[in-house]
Motif scaffolding. Structure first.
Motif, PDB file in Angstrom:
ATOM      1  N   ILE A  59       0.853  -1.202   0.000  1.00 56.37           N
ATOM      2  CA  ILE A  59       0.000   0.000   0.000  1.00 56.37           C
ATOM      3  C   ILE A  59       0.881   1.242   0.000  1.00 56.37           C
ATOM      4  O   ILE A  59       1.724   1.422   0.863  1.00 56.37           O
ATOM      5  N   THR A  92       0.589   5.627  -0.683  1.00 60.95           N
ATOM      6  CA  THR A  92      -0.255   6.784  -0.982  1.00 60.95           C
ATOM      7  C   THR A  92       0.167   7.320  -2.350  1.00 60.95           C
ATOM      8  O   THR A  92       1.222   6.946  -2.884  1.00 60.95           O
ATOM      9  N   ARG A 148      -2.761   0.283  -9.578  1.00 63.68           N
ATOM     10  CA  ARG A 148      -3.625   1.335  -9.022  1.00 63.68           C
ATOM     11  C   ARG A 148      -4.741   0.611  -8.294  1.00 63.68           C
ATOM     12  O   ARG A 148      -5.479  -0.178  -8.882  1.00 63.68           O
ATOM     13  N   LEU A 149      -4.862   0.841  -6.988  1.00 67.97           N
ATOM     14  CA  LEU A 149      -5.853   0.149  -6.180  1.00 67.97           C
ATOM     15  C   LEU A 149      -7.204   0.853  -6.273  1.00 67.97           C
ATOM     16  O   LEU A 149      -7.282   2.060  -6.489  1.00 67.97           O
ATOM     17  N   LYS A 150      -8.240   0.088  -6.081  1.00 66.25           N
ATOM     18  CA  LYS A 150      -9.610   0.586  -6.231  1.00 66.25           C
ATOM     19  C   LYS A 150      -9.908   1.789  -5.341  1.00 66.25           C
ATOM     20  O   LYS A 150     -10.582   2.726  -5.741  1.00 66.25           O
ATOM     21  N   TRP A 151      -9.388   1.785  -4.128  1.00 66.49           N
ATOM     22  CA  TRP A 151      -9.663   2.868  -3.182  1.00 66.49           C
ATOM     23  C   TRP A 151      -8.809   4.106  -3.431  1.00 66.49           C
ATOM     24  O   TRP A 151      -8.947   5.120  -2.762  1.00 66.49           O
ATOM     25  N   GLY A 152      -7.869   4.052  -4.391  1.00 70.94           N
ATOM     26  CA  GLY A 152      -7.107   5.236  -4.749  1.00 70.94           C
ATOM     27  C   GLY A 152      -5.637   5.176  -4.412  1.00 70.94           C
ATOM     28  O   GLY A 152      -4.888   6.054  -4.804  1.00 70.94           O
ATOM     29  N   GLY A 153      -5.182   4.157  -3.712  1.00 79.22           N
ATOM     30  CA  GLY A 153      -3.753   4.024  -3.412  1.00 79.22           C
ATOM     31  C   GLY A 153      -3.054   3.234  -4.504  1.00 79.22           C
ATOM     32  O   GLY A 153      -3.612   2.970  -5.584  1.00 79.22           O
ATOM     33  N   TYR A 154      -1.830   2.839  -4.232  1.00 80.10           N
ATOM     34  CA  TYR A 154      -1.014   2.111  -5.200  1.00 80.10           C
ATOM     35  C   TYR A 154      -0.326   0.936  -4.514  1.00 80.10           C
ATOM     36  O   TYR A 154      -0.085   0.951  -3.310  1.00 80.10           O
TER      37      TYR A 154
END
Length: 190
Positions: A51, A53, A163-169
């Motif tokens: 994870i 930001t 790119r993660l669904k909630w907006g992180g990486y």
């Protein structure tokens, strides 16, 4: 121009793999001749970030772009290195120049047979040590340092991330140590 430093981010998992390059020649009857092709180990690194930001991810991407992928090296600090005595060589009575396993050091203290040795110059940017007088034969050469690191580069000219669904990486970063020129020549045979 100063050497950039890899971003100081909390690691998910850090894998370090030191390796040597030994050439083995096999002869009839099982006889072997082994030749060391490098004078010190070479490391590869893999850092898994489950994870990140957006700002953390951007700091890695910015370094990747600035270094043009694997073209240019940077400083990779070793946050796992504890300030314990580490061996870097054994005296032979004639050699005055040695190299630390780390390329960069800060606060290095050199010891010969466990006693601090003040008359050795340590280049903090290369890890090169020069003694004023060659350490005695079979003398144990160690050092401690408050911080240390390697010259490294990205292993590839591609940088993969998710790119993660909630907006992180999430990212898996592969790096490799950039060797010193003197490390590429054969040094001994057994």
């Amino acid at each position: 121009m100063s050497v950039p430093t890899y971003p100081d981010l909390p690691y998910g998992d850090l894998s370090v793999e030191p390796r040597y390059n030994t050439q083995v020649a096999l002869f009839d009857g099982g006889y072997q001749v082994r030749s060391a092709r490098w004078s010190r180990s070479y490391r590869t690194f893999r850092i898994d970030y489950p994870i990140l930001t957006a700002a953390q991810w951007q700091s890695i991407l910015d370094l990747f772009e600035r270094q043009q992928g694997s073209l240019s090296f940077f400083r990779l600090d070793d946050y796992t290195a504890a300030p314990i005595a580490r061996q870097f060589g054994v005296g032979d009575g004639t050699t005055t120049v040695f190299h630390l396993p780390h390329d960069y050091t800060s606060g290095a203290v050199i010891q010969v047979d466990g006693a601090p040795y003040a008359n050795a110059y340590v280049d903090p940017e290369t890890g090169r040590i020069e003694f004023d007088v060659a350490p005695a034969r079979d003398a144990d050469l160690t050092y401690t340092a408050t911080s240390c690191g390697w010259r490294a580069c990205f292993s590839d000219d591609a940088f993969a991330y998710d790119r993660l669904k909630w907006g992180g990486y999430a990212a898996r970063v592969s790096l490799e140590q950039v060797s010193h020129q003197q490390d590429i020549y054969p040094i001994r045979q057994v």
